[in-house]
Design a protein around this motif. Sequence first.
Motif, PDB file in Angstrom:
ATOM      1  N   TRP A  17     -21.702   5.479 114.191  1.00  0.00           N
ATOM      2  CA  TRP A  17     -20.957   4.548 114.757  1.00  0.00           C
ATOM      3  C   TRP A  17     -20.245   3.558 113.818  1.00  0.00           C
ATOM      4  O   TRP A  17     -18.950   3.331 113.700  1.00  0.00           O
ATOM      5  N   LEU A  18     -21.427   2.961 112.995  1.00  0.00           N
ATOM      6  CA  LEU A  18     -20.819   1.962 112.092  1.00  0.00           C
ATOM      7  C   LEU A  18     -19.948   2.596 110.990  1.00  0.00           C
ATOM      8  O   LEU A  18     -18.974   2.043 110.433  1.00  0.00           O
ATOM      9  N   PHE A  19     -20.303   3.913 110.603  1.00  0.00           N
ATOM     10  CA  PHE A  19     -19.368   4.546 109.661  1.00  0.00           C
ATOM     11  C   PHE A  19     -17.992   5.043 110.068  1.00  0.00           C
ATOM     12  O   PHE A  19     -17.198   4.634 109.403  1.00  0.00           O
ATOM     13  N   VAL A  20     -17.889   5.343 111.236  1.00  0.00           N
ATOM     14  CA  VAL A  20     -16.722   5.481 111.867  1.00  0.00           C
ATOM     15  C   VAL A  20     -15.942   4.147 111.931  1.00  0.00           C
ATOM     16  O   VAL A  20     -14.707   4.036 111.399  1.00  0.00           O
ATOM     17  N   THR A  21     -16.363   3.362 112.214  1.00  0.00           N
ATOM     18  CA  THR A  21     -15.881   1.859 112.315  1.00  0.00           C
ATOM     19  C   THR A  21     -15.563   1.229 110.847  1.00  0.00           C
ATOM     20  O   THR A  21     -14.347   0.895 110.761  1.00  0.00           O
ATOM     21  N   LEU A  22     -16.348   1.668 110.125  1.00  0.00           N
ATOM     22  CA  LEU A  22     -16.207   1.274 108.616  1.00  0.00           C
ATOM     23  C   LEU A  22     -14.843   1.745 108.120  1.00  0.00           C
ATOM     24  O   LEU A  22     -13.847   1.217 107.444  1.00  0.00           O
ATOM     25  N   ILE A  23     -14.841   3.200 108.313  1.00  0.00           N
ATOM     26  CA  ILE A  23     -13.559   3.913 107.686  1.00  0.00           C
ATOM     27  C   ILE A  23     -12.496   3.384 108.708  1.00  0.00           C
ATOM     28  O   ILE A  23     -11.246   3.168 107.901  1.00  0.00           O
ATOM     29  N   PHE A  24     -12.436   3.305 109.894  1.00  0.00           N
ATOM     30  CA  PHE A  24     -11.417   3.003 110.688  1.00  0.00           C
ATOM     31  C   PHE A  24     -10.868   1.585 110.303  1.00  0.00           C
ATOM     32  O   PHE A  24      -9.549   1.354 110.158  1.00  0.00           O
ATOM     33  N   SER A  25     -11.876   0.644 110.081  1.00  0.00           N
ATOM     34  CA  SER A  25     -11.392  -0.829 109.345  1.00  0.00           C
ATOM     35  C   SER A  25     -10.678  -0.616 108.190  1.00  0.00           C
ATOM     36  O   SER A  25     -10.150  -1.515 107.754  1.00  0.00           O
ATOM     37  N   LEU A  26     -11.298   0.298 107.416  1.00  0.00           N
ATOM     38  CA  LEU A  26     -10.611   0.342 106.076  1.00  0.00           C
ATOM     39  C   LEU A  26      -9.127   0.821 105.947  1.00  0.00           C
ATOM     40  O   LEU A  26      -8.298   0.342 105.556  1.00  0.00           O
ATOM     41  N   GLY A  33     -30.355  19.649 118.845  1.00  0.00           N
ATOM     42  CA  GLY A  33     -29.577  20.294 117.744  1.00  0.00           C
ATOM     43  C   GLY A  33     -28.527  19.373 117.487  1.00  0.00           C
ATOM     44  O   GLY A  33     -28.121  19.334 116.054  1.00  0.00           O
ATOM     45  N   ALA A  34     -27.794  18.753 118.188  1.00  0.00           N
ATOM     46  CA  ALA A  34     -26.486  17.921 118.165  1.00  0.00           C
ATOM     47  C   ALA A  34     -26.845  16.888 117.117  1.00  0.00           C
ATOM     48  O   ALA A  34     -26.372  16.597 116.208  1.00  0.00           O
ATOM     49  N   GLU A  35     -28.096  16.049 117.553  1.00  0.00           N
ATOM     50  CA  GLU A  35     -28.561  14.903 116.694  1.00  0.00           C
ATOM     51  C   GLU A  35     -28.820  15.660 115.245  1.00  0.00           C
ATOM     52  O   GLU A  35     -28.311  14.705 114.183  1.00  0.00           O
ATOM     53  N   GLU A  36     -29.326  16.660 115.162  1.00  0.00           N
ATOM     54  CA  GLU A  36     -29.588  17.000 113.839  1.00  0.00           C
ATOM     55  C   GLU A  36     -28.444  17.228 113.132  1.00  0.00           C
ATOM     56  O   GLU A  36     -28.456  17.182 111.791  1.00  0.00           O
ATOM     57  N   ILE A  37     -27.474  18.038 113.910  1.00  0.00           N
ATOM     58  CA  ILE A  37     -26.212  18.470 113.046  1.00  0.00           C
ATOM     59  C   ILE A  37     -25.324  17.212 112.687  1.00  0.00           C
ATOM     60  O   ILE A  37     -24.988  16.930 111.468  1.00  0.00           O
ATOM     61  N   ARG A  38     -25.303  16.104 113.518  1.00  0.00           N
ATOM     62  CA  ARG A  38     -24.710  14.978 113.153  1.00  0.00           C
ATOM     63  C   ARG A  38     -25.425  14.094 111.947  1.00  0.00           C
ATOM     64  O   ARG A  38     -24.765  13.528 111.381  1.00  0.00           O
ATOM     65  N   HIS A  39     -26.721  14.051 112.035  1.00  0.00           N
ATOM     66  CA  HIS A  39     -27.445  13.350 111.182  1.00  0.00           C
ATOM     67  C   HIS A  39     -27.264  14.054 109.781  1.00  0.00           C
ATOM     68  O   HIS A  39     -26.895  13.515 108.828  1.00  0.00           O
ATOM     69  N   THR A  40     -27.357  15.535 109.678  1.00  0.00           N
ATOM     70  CA  THR A  40     -27.050  15.973 108.512  1.00  0.00           C
ATOM     71  C   THR A  40     -25.451  15.755 107.911  1.00  0.00           C
ATOM     72  O   THR A  40     -25.411  15.681 106.837  1.00  0.00           O
ATOM     73  N   TYR A  96     -19.082  23.418 117.098  1.00  0.00           N
ATOM     74  CA  TYR A  96     -20.069  22.810 117.780  1.00  0.00           C
ATOM     75  C   TYR A  96     -20.750  23.615 118.883  1.00  0.00           C
ATOM     76  O   TYR A  96     -21.939  23.730 119.007  1.00  0.00           O
ATOM     77  N   ASP A  97     -19.591  24.112 119.600  1.00  0.00           N
ATOM     78  CA  ASP A  97     -20.338  25.277 120.583  1.00  0.00           C
ATOM     79  C   ASP A  97     -21.290  26.423 120.075  1.00  0.00           C
ATOM     80  O   ASP A  97     -22.217  26.787 120.593  1.00  0.00           O
ATOM     81  N   LEU A  98     -20.531  27.098 118.906  1.00  0.00           N
ATOM     82  CA  LEU A  98     -21.489  27.794 118.364  1.00  0.00           C
ATOM     83  C   LEU A  98     -22.691  27.328 117.620  1.00  0.00           C
ATOM     84  O   LEU A  98     -23.823  27.962 118.027  1.00  0.00           O
ATOM     85  N   LEU A  99     -22.505  26.242 117.304  1.00  0.00           N
ATOM     86  CA  LEU A  99     -24.041  25.655 116.710  1.00  0.00           C
ATOM     87  C   LEU A  99     -25.073  25.488 117.939  1.00  0.00           C
ATOM     88  O   LEU A  99     -26.237  25.567 117.612  1.00  0.00           O
ATOM     89  N   VAL A 140     -19.695  13.143 113.067  1.00  0.00           N
ATOM     90  CA  VAL A 140     -20.940  12.677 113.290  1.00  0.00           C
ATOM     91  C   VAL A 140     -21.045  12.031 114.894  1.00  0.00           C
ATOM     92  O   VAL A 140     -22.030  11.650 114.964  1.00  0.00           O
ATOM     93  N   LEU A 141     -20.105  12.083 115.506  1.00  0.00           N
ATOM     94  CA  LEU A 141     -19.988  11.574 116.906  1.00  0.00           C
ATOM     95  C   LEU A 141     -20.393  12.714 118.037  1.00  0.00           C
ATOM     96  O   LEU A 141     -21.147  13.303 118.092  1.00  0.00           O
ATOM     97  N   GLN A 142     -18.929  13.249 118.237  1.00  0.00           N
ATOM     98  CA  GLN A 142     -18.912  14.474 118.935  1.00  0.00           C
ATOM     99  C   GLN A 142     -17.124  14.851 118.824  1.00  0.00           C
ATOM    100  O   GLN A 142     -16.378  14.146 118.360  1.00  0.00           O
ATOM    101  N   PRO A 143     -16.762  16.112 119.076  1.00  0.00           N
ATOM    102  CA  PRO A 143     -15.428  16.649 118.827  1.00  0.00           C
ATOM    103  C   PRO A 143     -14.361  15.591 119.451  1.00  0.00           C
ATOM    104  O   PRO A 143     -13.510  15.509 118.925  1.00  0.00           O
ATOM    105  N   ARG A 144     -14.915  15.597 120.694  1.00  0.00           N
ATOM    106  CA  ARG A 144     -13.657  14.814 121.419  1.00  0.00           C
ATOM    107  C   ARG A 144     -13.218  13.525 120.953  1.00  0.00           C
ATOM    108  O   ARG A 144     -12.469  12.636 121.388  1.00  0.00           O
ATOM    109  N   ALA A 145     -14.106  12.994 120.054  1.00  0.00           N
ATOM    110  CA  ALA A 145     -13.977  11.351 119.570  1.00  0.00           C
ATOM    111  C   ALA A 145     -12.877  11.434 118.470  1.00  0.00           C
ATOM    112  O   ALA A 145     -12.377  10.487 118.114  1.00  0.00           O
ATOM    113  N   ALA A 146     -12.349  12.724 118.046  1.00  0.00           N
ATOM    114  CA  ALA A 146     -11.501  12.510 116.966  1.00  0.00           C
ATOM    115  C   ALA A 146     -10.034  12.492 117.402  1.00  0.00           C
ATOM    116  O   ALA A 146      -9.632  11.373 116.808  1.00  0.00           O
TER     117      ALA A 146
END
Length: 736
Positions: free
Chosen positions: A82-91, A18-25, A163-166, A118-124
């Motif tokens: 991971w690449l998307f987060v890294t790309l935004i952070f690099s930007l 379920g988490a992978e599907e949510i992150r991918h979407t 995420y807990d609800l999902l 896209v990763l998990q809530p505590r990564a924010a």
Amino acid sequence: MQAAELQPEQVARAERAGAEEIRHTTLSSLLWMSFAFSSLAWWQQVTASGAPSVTQWLSIAFTLLLLLNVALSQASPRLAGWLFVTLIFSLGTAHLAWVSPAAAALIFVGAALAAGAVLQPRAAPVVGALGAALLHSQEPSASSAALVLALSTGIWLALRPLYDLLWRYSRQTLEAVAMSEQLRDERGKLGRTIKDLNLSYRLLEKTNLELALVCREADILRDLRHRFATNLSHELRTPLNVILGFSRLIYSNPDLYGMAAWPDGLRRDLAELQRNAGYLSRLVDDIVDLARADALALPLQRETGDLVAIAEEAVELVRSLARQKRLELRVEVSGTPPPLSLDPVRIRQVLFNLLTNAIRHTQKGGVVVRVADAGEEVVVSVSDTGSGIPQSELTTIFNEFYQIGRPKVQEDSGKGLGLAIAKRLVQLHGGRIWAESEVGAGSTFSFSLPSETKQVSLGRRPSPTSVPAVAPAVLLLNDDGVACSYLRRRLEGYDFVAVGGPSDLESALEAHRPVAVMVNQTAGAEAFGDAEPLLERLSPDLPLIRCPLPSANWLSTRGSFDAVLTKPVTAEGLAHVMAEAGINGAGSRILVVDDDRGFVQLMRRLIETLPGPRHEVIAAYSGEEALRKLRRLRPRLLLLDLVLPDISGFEVANRLRQYGDLEATRVVAVTAATPGEDQLETGGASFHISRNGPFRPGELVHLIAAGLACATGRLNLSERTGAATGDLAASAASIG
């Protein structure tokens, strides 16, 4: 249906899926949205005037990398995240270095949002803290770092319950899927079960139908067997009567044939002829008894009896047979057998059959009768020292006409019915019978009788009944000796007492205290008057039953017959009838009407042997022939068989009485069955139950139900002869 039980690994796997599907979407949405904004920014930079700036080059690079990330997300969503987060952070870092710290702060907040989504809530908060640290390193006094850290922490706090609800929904979805699968399986099982039940129900219906057909066929076959045996006995008795009559006549009257005495050889032959004819006559009686026992039309006349005394009586009956073969014969008793409710005549017959069978097959040694108390039953055994019976034949020796594995080489090897009759009689008492044997060591035949009385009816299991020590009395009015015997043979549990006339009724009521009074309406019932005067002489609770019953004088009281002769006809009985007709004083003309020529010849010979003047005997072999000879010859006496090939004896007698010139002819009916018991014309039938007092609750309905069941043929043969008649008699007794 219970909820599906999920294993921990199933739950973890479902949550990860379920988490992978949510992150991918979420990643796909963020990627396309970022690509759209980046493309728009790049387009604005391209269309703007002036030289290319750093922002323009960053927009171009970011847009191209986003396009590459979109392609990568289809193959590896986790790596693309991971690449998307890294790309935004690099930007954001590039904007911090080359463009503006304020723009970098916004991009760092976007990176924290992307990391939490896209990763998990505590990564924010982690990404936000890194961005805040970079901002603080560039501008220590700026408030941008605190804002980025606060917003990233807010993103974490906002995304975590989402995420807990999902994940909770994903688990419930998994449970719902599992339950739906389980439900599908259960529905499949239920469908198969319903299909099996339908098949079983159809098989049960078919089996019940076949069982009903088999039961009906069994009842029909049993009824046919009973009627066949009865008809067979009727057909056999006439020629047997002829054989017995002629053999006795010839043996005793040699002068009838012009001889002073018979030679010894001829006398022995005549004696052998009588013996075999007697054997056939007894065989016919055995067949009838066996057929009645099979149809349960052979009721038991129960009374409290001593089984030991009955065994001793049976031993005395066969002691002469044992003495002829020099066999020892004795009775042994084990314990103290209690008195039993039984039919002593039938049990004595069982013992007699077993004893004669044992003596017949024993050449030396002896026969022992043992009576033992076995608690709930009393066991009687007859042991001999004979040749024994093979084990393979122990299960068939109780069959009809069965002879134990050897030819009939003995002078009296039996008819093969003794054991079959014994088995039926024991079963009618609710008991069982069996045999044990060893070849060369003798045999033991045993039967048991229950201490608690059992009454057996066909198609129903034996049920305990209480039989009183003294059977209740039923007074029978207008009986000539036949009706009482008829009822005693067919109704169990009552003592039928014949009452001579109306004057004897009061004393009989006082002496016997009956439960009911019966009137035989077949003959002379007018001597007892109508029902009302008779009821006045009875107590209010004593029922009066009126019905036709077999009677020896029912034929004579019809107005067509002067007397009745029952086959076998003897010279004494014939002489008595002729004396009552007043034709012994002088020679008279006698017409004998019977379709059996042998019987006509026997009657001719019997009349010739009578003392006194000689009589002229004329024969007729049909009803019409008899009528012609009656008008022409005018005999003094007519001996008339009731069953003739063309018209019945009743019709002959009725037409005779219409001839005014034949009033002096005396008519004697000749029948081969119990008078009134065979199916002859009786002028209709009726059955009445009357009583002075009222019916008690339920009695009238009980009587109606029992009467309808019997009168409409709703009962099978066994119920008519056993249960139904017992219920009807019980109903009649219950109102008394």
